[in-house]
Design an enzyme around this catalytic site. Structure first.
Site, PDB file in Angstrom:
ATOM      1  N   LYS A  38      -3.974  -2.825  15.955  1.00 46.02           N
ATOM      2  CA  LYS A  38      -4.772  -2.035  14.941  1.00 46.02           C
ATOM      3  C   LYS A  38      -5.825  -1.362  15.804  1.00 46.02           C
ATOM      4  O   LYS A  38      -6.115  -0.144  15.807  1.00 46.02           O
ATOM      5  CB  LYS A  38      -5.399  -2.594  13.912  1.00 46.02           C
ATOM      6  CG  LYS A  38      -4.327  -3.161  12.901  1.00 46.02           C
ATOM      7  CD  LYS A  38      -3.683  -1.888  12.061  1.00 46.02           C
ATOM      8  CE  LYS A  38      -2.671  -2.525  11.084  1.00 46.02           C
ATOM      9  NZ  LYS A  38      -1.591  -1.249  10.633  1.00 46.02           N
ATOM     10  N   TYR A  86      -2.271  -8.770  15.527  1.00 44.45           N
ATOM     11  CA  TYR A  86      -2.610  -7.791  14.509  1.00 44.45           C
ATOM     12  C   TYR A  86      -3.647  -6.958  14.874  1.00 44.45           C
ATOM     13  O   TYR A  86      -3.669  -5.615  14.999  1.00 44.45           O
ATOM     14  CB  TYR A  86      -2.692  -8.403  13.176  1.00 44.45           C
ATOM     15  CG  TYR A  86      -2.844  -7.491  12.023  1.00 44.45           C
ATOM     16  CD1 TYR A  86      -2.037  -6.753  11.240  1.00 44.45           C
ATOM     17  CD2 TYR A  86      -4.143  -7.410  11.325  1.00 44.45           C
ATOM     18  CE1 TYR A  86      -2.130  -5.966  10.183  1.00 44.45           C
ATOM     19  CE2 TYR A  86      -4.373  -6.361  10.194  1.00 44.45           C
ATOM     20  CZ  TYR A  86      -3.465  -5.898   9.932  1.00 44.45           C
ATOM     21  OH  TYR A  86      -3.695  -4.855   8.790  1.00 44.45           O
ATOM     22  N   ILE A 119       0.993  -1.250   0.087  1.00 42.56           N
ATOM     23  CA  ILE A 119       0.026   0.001  -0.115  1.00 42.56           C
ATOM     24  C   ILE A 119       0.877   1.203  -0.270  1.00 42.56           C
ATOM     25  O   ILE A 119       0.628   2.284  -0.766  1.00 42.56           O
ATOM     26  CB  ILE A 119      -1.007  -0.126   1.279  1.00 42.56           C
ATOM     27  CG1 ILE A 119      -1.930  -1.046   1.006  1.00 42.56           C
ATOM     28  CG2 ILE A 119      -1.781   1.367   1.305  1.00 42.56           C
ATOM     29  CD1 ILE A 119      -2.830  -1.434   2.325  1.00 42.56           C
TER      30      ILE A 119
END
Length: 324
Positions: free
Chosen positions: A206, A202, A59
């Protein structure tokens, strides 16, 4: 009076139907989709100095291409200088009508080498004299059953995905505060809004990002500094090539491939850049079913928790079938 209520009911139903139809064909939240059609485009950022971490692939790499095309001056950071140089050359090719060699600066950076962040900020300021936008994209994935994850993996993920962006932002902010302008972007995830199974470290990291940076947003209004949290869903990328498992030093080493559940990396990067151009607070960027789950979680949280508990593992399994 009856006619009034009938008209009002028709209007409400019509609005709801329009929303559902729009959602069906969307790959982002409704406000973001509106801004892609009628809001500012990335080229409105021309001339801005944008610092992108994790810019060597995925990204971050494609955000760099989008902003190079828009005419931004770029700082590209990651650990792999050879890959950054390749990204720089492609940026110069894509943005050849708007930028030159001196407008793209390669600055190697390890996001967990916290003591290097302040000198890195000074290096960028010496180069461009300003930092208009910081895009905290550097991060790492992780996949494992909750009970199989060792605590050291949680610590490692927290340092990479949370404390790294927090540390770098804290070093950039004095400059932005002094100028009374700036924009902080954090590339979070759909996993920062819900709790998908098998992504313990993860998902936790986040979620933490949202806490840190929503707190920051609410402290910065007087300085005209915005904070945007971008939440991509499944994207075609190489994140699983370096994703951790539940054991220290163990890596997934698999590649995501294209599927109808995964968004093209370039499309994801473009939508993030639209969110930046329009200074959105938060942007959901995903295909279905993740996008509809986000909406359900927003308005029907208990129902969503039940759905994820019953069907979450099946969705994750289906996504994993699109690995090489």
């Amino acid at each position: 009076m009856v006619c009034f209520f009938t008209a009002a009911a028709v209007a409400v139903l019509g609005t709801l139907l329009l929303f559902l139809v729009t959602l069906l064909f969307s790959d982002g939240d409704v406000l973001l989709m509106f801004k892609t059609k009628f809001g500012k485009q990335p080229d409105s950022l021309a001339g801005k100095v944008v610092w992108i971490t994790g810019a060597s692939s995925g990204i971050g790499e494609h955000i760099a291409y989008c902003l190079a095309k828009a005419g931004c001056r770029l700082v590209l950071s990651a650990r792999r200088i050879e890959e950054l140089e390749k990204v720089k050359q492609k940026c110069l090719l894509i943005g050849k009508d708007h930028i030159s060699e001196s407008d793209v600066f390669v600055l190697p950076l390890d996001i967990v080498a916290f003591d290097t962040h302040k000198p890195a900020v000074q290096t960028v300021l010496q180069k461009f004299n300003q930092i208009d936008i910081l895009i905290n994209n550097a991060g790492r994935g992780q996949q494992a059953v909750w009970m199989d994850v060792e605590l050291s993996v949680d610590r490692q993920m927290f340092e990479i995905n949370v404390l790294g962006p927090v540390s770098l932002t804290q070093q950039v902010l004095p400059h932005m505060i002094q100028r009374h302008r700036g924009h902080i972007i954090v590339v979070s995830s759909v996993a920062g809004k819900i709790g998908p199974p098998h992504f313990r470290s993860y998902t936790g990291s986040k979620h933490a990002l949202h806490g840190y940076f929503e707190c920051l947003r609410n402290e910065l209004d007087q300085y005209d500094i915005d904070v945007t949290l971008a939440c991509p869903g499944p994207v075609v990328s190489n994140i699983s090539l370096v994703s951790l498992t539940g054991k220290p030093g163990e890596i997934v080493k698999k590649q995501f491939t294209a599927s109808n559940m995964r968004m093209a990396t370039g499309r994801c990067a473009y939508l993030i850049c639209v969110a930046v151009a329009n200074r959105l607070y938060e942007a959901w960027i995903s295909r279905h079913p993740s996008l509809v789950i986000l909406y359900l979680n927003q308005y029907f949280p208990d129902l969503t928790k039940w759905i994820l508990k019953k069907a979450g593992k099946l969705v994750v399994l289906k996504i994993r079938t699109h690995l090489d």
